[in-house]
Design an enzyme around this catalytic site. Structure first.
Site, PDB file in Angstrom:
ATOM      1  N   CYS A   1      -9.644  -3.317 -10.224  1.00  0.00           N
ATOM      2  CA  CYS A   1      -9.074  -2.132  -9.579  1.00  0.00           C
ATOM      3  C   CYS A   1      -7.689  -2.372  -8.988  1.00  0.00           C
ATOM      4  CB  CYS A   1     -10.026  -1.574  -8.527  1.00  0.00           C
ATOM      5  SG  CYS A   1     -10.377  -2.734  -7.208  1.00  0.00           S
TER       6      CYS A   1
ATOM      7  N   ASP B   1      -4.193  -8.348  -4.268  1.00  0.00           N
ATOM      8  CA  ASP B   1      -4.359  -9.448  -3.313  1.00  0.00           C
ATOM      9  C   ASP B   1      -4.600 -10.774  -4.024  1.00  0.00           C
ATOM     10  OD1 ASP B   1      -3.951  -8.529  -0.663  1.00  0.00           O
ATOM     11  OD2 ASP B   1      -5.700  -7.253  -0.908  1.00  0.00           O
TER      12      ASP B   1
ATOM     13  N   GLU C   1     -10.663 -11.018  -4.548  1.00  0.00           N
ATOM     14  CA  GLU C   1      -9.250 -10.878  -4.165  1.00  0.00           C
ATOM     15  C   GLU C   1      -8.598 -12.192  -3.747  1.00  0.00           C
ATOM     16  OE1 GLU C   1      -8.578  -6.763  -2.139  1.00  0.00           O
ATOM     17  OE2 GLU C   1     -10.375  -7.640  -1.267  1.00  0.00           O
TER      18      GLU C   1
ATOM     19  N   HIS D   1       0.821  -1.218   0.000  1.00  0.00           N
ATOM     20  CA  HIS D   1       0.000   0.000   0.000  1.00  0.00           C
ATOM     21  C   HIS D   1       0.849   1.260   0.000  1.00  0.00           C
ATOM     22  CE1 HIS D   1      -3.028  -3.011   0.897  1.00  0.00           C
ATOM     23  NE2 HIS D   1      -3.781  -2.202   0.187  1.00  0.00           N
TER      24      HIS D   1
HETATM   25  C1  PEP Z   1      -6.300  -5.228  -4.511  1.00  0.00           C
HETATM   26  O1  PEP Z   1      -6.075  -6.051  -3.622  1.00  0.00           O
HETATM   27  O2  PEP Z   1      -6.016  -5.425  -5.718  1.00  0.00           O
HETATM   28  C2  PEP Z   1      -6.915  -3.926  -4.179  1.00  0.00           C
HETATM   29  C3  PEP Z   1      -7.251  -3.072  -5.107  1.00  0.00           C
HETATM   30  O3  PEP Z   1      -7.063  -3.621  -2.857  1.00  0.00           O
HETATM   31  P1  PEP Z   1      -5.852  -3.118  -1.941  1.00  0.00           P
HETATM   32  O4  PEP Z   1      -4.677  -2.819  -2.834  1.00  0.00           O
HETATM   33  O5  PEP Z   1      -6.322  -1.905  -1.216  1.00  0.00           O
HETATM   34  O6  PEP Z   1      -5.607  -4.279  -1.035  1.00  0.00           O
HETATM   35 MG    MG Z   2      -6.886  -5.815  -1.670  1.00  0.00          MG
END
Ligand code: PEP
Ligand code: MG
Length: 566
Positions: free
Chosen positions: A500, A453, A429, A188
């Site tokens: 996403c 994920d 995910e 993140h």
């Molecule tokens: C993901 O896991 O691809 C996602 C968009 O969520 P995050 O990156 O916030 O875990």
């Molecule tokens: Mg995620």
């Protein structure tokens, strides 16, 4: 001299080195000779002064109404608390302990006493007290990290790792680049650095070069190098590169007002991933069709107390106003794994990525989730909102979520508070979510594939672990198969499907994803125009042919070749 690393946020930056040290945890618990007691007391007094001076300095740049100002004020009062200081001095003298150990003891006792009062506000304060104690120990040991709050010159930050919460607090105006020893490509912090357009390198062994604070550095996060004391020739070369990069980005602005549509007329919705209202304000400038992922947990990382229902409600209403009818997808709090929320006092888990994270955490803390759900339901009265749940694995998770939503709706009705209709979706995910999808789809309006994920859990490769970054890229035949299964199932059920994860922010991979049938992508704002350019310059028929070829590749090497890589 140059040290290599893995590029996590591309760009070029110049600045002075600053190590973001964490004080060493090792303390010497052995009794000290009586002759040393005075010296320990003097050390304590000096450290108290030093830390107070640093805190006052940090406070000077903050508005006195801000949370951080108040937090520092409380810390200062504690450092001046005569009773507390007397307890530390007594511990030094009576138990013959060094000042650092005495501080640890007394601050821990103080924090535990606050925790025992069973008051959520004081429980938060207990964590602050603990942190303050650690900083005081740092001051005693001479390892007090220089406060980044006081920066006034362009600075390149060097750190072992950086949590999203630490990143959130950085004074971005002066941080030109970030260099980490560890970290992962889709961690993140990496995502945040990219969104903030701060060039960053990870897996960079800068320690071997013994770089002192203040050393002039250049970060070439296009070639993947940290350059120590760049020569004037190197500096000039990098400045030229920077200009070229700026010109390239400037040229991309031509796509801002264009619809994201292939040359043969296939339209793709291009949305942005955001973490706060500021990011949202800029999405109109980058030509996004709306928000495909609002990571609401990021709004908790800079606050000392949790925003209540009314505060959240106002925030979502402000966002709706900014978006003026564009898609607004809110993801409920996705807490856990690498997303620590300092004010929540999360329990330490041995294996946090496989622990109580995402929807599991939210369901285990129903008050937290209820507050958020109520605020979102009420905001939905003022504009269209899509509500998305993170890390949902099975239909039983949905049972619990919808039960809670119904309870919230009933309570709002009983309180005569109006609420609006939401469209519901989940993040896909985990492999389990893909395999259980058919049972969940009838209850959903949309799904969004979270490849960050999904890759982590499919490949059993920690997304924050720099060692795995080269061997486990976000795209492999296994992950591609799962993405394809999700798209096919969702389309068959008439449920809209988006993606996403950061994979969608790669202009190289986007043609493949669209060819596989994705009509919507939500990407890092920093990559949006580049992705749009890739869509506008291509043909849908070619994208489909590429997808067909790519899905037949059974090794990573063949897949890369198919995508035009090495
Ligand atoms: C993901 O896991 O691809 C996602 C968009 O969520 P995050 O990156 O916030 O875990
Ligand atoms: Mg995620």
């Amino acid at each position: 001299m140059a040290i290599t690393g893995i590029i996590v946020s591309a760009g070029i930056a110049f600045g002075e080195a600053l190590h973001l040290n964490h004080p060493p945890r090792h303390l010497d618990y052995r009794p000290i000779p009586k002759t040393q007691l005075d010296q320990e007391q003097r050390q304590l007094a000096t450290a108290l002064q030093q830390l107070q001076a640093q805190l006052i300095c940090s406070q000077a740049s903050l508005a006195d109404t801000s949370d951080n100002y108040q937090l520092i004020e409380a810390d200062l009062l504690l450092l001046q608390d005569e009773e507390l200081i007397a307890q530390i001095v007594d511990t030094i003298n009576q138990l013959q302990l060094c000042a650092a150990v005495a501080v640890e003891r007394i601050f821990t006792e103080h924090a535990n006493a606050l925790l025992a009062l069973d008051d959520p506000y004081l429980a938060n304060r207990a964590e602050d007290v603990h942190c303050l104690g650690q900083r005081l120990i740092g001051a005693i040991n001479g390892t007090l990290p220089q406060g980044v709050e006081q920066l006034c010159r362009p600075t390149l930050l060097l750190a072992e790792d950086l949590t999203p919460a630490e990143f959130a607090l950085l004074p971005k105006a002066f941080i030109t680049g970030i260099v980490l020893k560890s970290g992962g490509l889709t961690s993140h912090t990496a995502i945040l650095a990219k969104a903030a357009e701060i060039p960053a390198l990870l897996h960079c062994d800068f320690e071997s070069a013994a770089i002192a604070n203040g050393t002039p550095l250049a970060l070439d996060a296009i070639a993947g190098e940290l350059i120590i004391k760049p020569t004037s020739a190197k500096q000039a070369q990098l400045e030229q590169r920077l200009q070229q990069e700026c010109a390239r980005r400037q040229a991309l602005l031509a796509y801002k007002g264009q619809s994201s549509q292939t040359r043969d007329g296939h339209r793709v919705s291009l949305l942005a991933n955001v973490g706060n209202l500021n990011d949202m304000a800029s999405i109109n400038d980058i030509g996004a069709d709306g928000i495909g992922l609002f990571r609401t947990e990021f709004m908790l990382m800079q606050v000392s107390t949790l925003p209540d229902e009314q505060t959240q409600y106002r925030l979502y209403c402000d966002a709706l106003q900014l978006l003026a009818g564009k898609i607004f997808t809110i993801r409920t709090l996705d807490i856990g794994a690498d997303k620590d929320v300092p004010c929540l006092q999360q329990e330490r888990e041995p294996n946090p990525a496989l622990g109580v994270r995402g929807i599991r955490y939210a369901l285990a803390h129903p008050t937290l989730l209820t507050t958020q759900l109520r605020a979102i339901l009420r905001a939905a009265k003022h504009g269209p909102i899509r509500l998305m749940f993170p890390m949902v694995n099975q239909v039983e998770d949905l049972d619990q979520i919808f039960q809670l939503i119904e309870t919230c709706q009933q309570a709002l009705t009983a309180e005569q508070k109006s609420y609006g209709r939401l469209r519901y979706g989940i993040m896909v995910e985990t492999p389990a979510a893909v395999l259980n999808l058919s049972a969940m789809l009838p209850r959903l309006d949309f799904v969004s594939i979270g490849t960050n994920d999904l890759t982590q859990y499919t490949m059993a490769a920690d997304r924050s672990n720099a060692q795995l970054t080269r061997s486990y890229p976000s795209l492999s035949p296994a992950v591609l198969t799962l993405i394809n299964m999700t798209i096919t199932q969702a389309k068959r059920a008439g449920v809209s499907v988006s993606l996403c994860g950061e994979l969608g922010s790669s202009a190289q991979v986007v043609p493949l994803l669209i060819g596989m049938g994705l009509d919507e992508l939500s990407v890092n704002p920093n990559a949006l125009l580049e992705v749009k350019a890739a869509i506008c310059q291509g043909n849908f028929t070619q994208f489909c042919a590429l997808a067909e070829r790519a899905l037949q590749q059974d090794t990573l090497a063949k897949l890369k070749l198919c995508l035009g890589g090495e």
